[in-house]
Design an enzyme around this catalytic site. Sequence first.
Site, PDB file in Angstrom:
ATOM      1  N   ALA A   1     -14.341   2.362  19.854  1.00 44.85           N
ATOM      2  CA  ALA A   1     -15.250   2.699  20.944  1.00 44.85           C
ATOM      3  C   ALA A   1     -16.710   2.687  20.495  1.00 44.85           C
ATOM      4  CB  ALA A   1     -14.884   4.063  21.519  1.00 44.85           C
ATOM      5  N   CYS A   2     -16.961   3.092  19.263  1.00 43.34           N
ATOM      6  CA  CYS A   2     -18.349   3.166  18.808  1.00 43.34           C
ATOM      7  C   CYS A   2     -18.912   1.811  18.385  1.00 43.34           C
ATOM      8  CB  CYS A   2     -18.494   4.180  17.683  1.00 43.34           C
ATOM      9  SG  CYS A   2     -17.383   3.900  16.313  1.00 43.34           S
ATOM     10  N   SER A   3     -18.101   0.755  18.426  1.00 41.45           N
ATOM     11  CA  SER A   3     -18.618  -0.575  18.081  1.00 41.45           C
ATOM     12  C   SER A   3     -18.527  -1.539  19.251  1.00 41.45           C
ATOM     13  CB  SER A   3     -17.850  -1.138  16.883  1.00 41.45           C
ATOM     14  OG  SER A   3     -16.514  -1.423  17.247  1.00 41.45           O
TER      15      SER A   3
ATOM     16  N   VAL B   1     -15.843   1.438  11.793  1.00 38.79           N
ATOM     17  CA  VAL B   1     -14.834   2.499  11.735  1.00 38.79           C
ATOM     18  C   VAL B   1     -13.523   1.926  11.209  1.00 38.79           C
ATOM     19  CG1 VAL B   1     -13.467   4.112  13.115  1.00 38.79           C
ATOM     20  CG2 VAL B   1     -15.909   3.842  13.577  1.00 38.79           C
TER      21      VAL B   1
END
Length: 113
Positions: free
Chosen positions: A36-38, A47
């Site tokens: 989700a963070c990429s 991650v």
Amino acid sequence: KRRLPGNADFCFDYIDGSNLLVMLDMDGICASAGSACSAGQSEPSHVLTAIGVGERQARGALRLTLSGTTTREDIDYVVERIRVNVAELREKSTAYQEYEKTQGKKLLTGKQG
């Protein structure tokens, strides 16, 4: 134990996750690539690489989210479409063709036949 319930993450060798997303979208399936963070980045998820996922696998990452309304039929449909689409993408991959030639075998994509 220490994870968000309802998320399922998969990594597939020898495919590009963004191509898989397009195919799944055409099948009516909403999914994301990487972590989700990429989201939206062209590089493999930091991650996934930090937890030991290799770059080749991280490029083929797929993230799905299930809800309380997800049915067994929904899951069966998604699994079948992933299997078919991954197999199709691998057939087009020169890196995968080289893997088959040097290893003398195919990677499994689920039920065969």
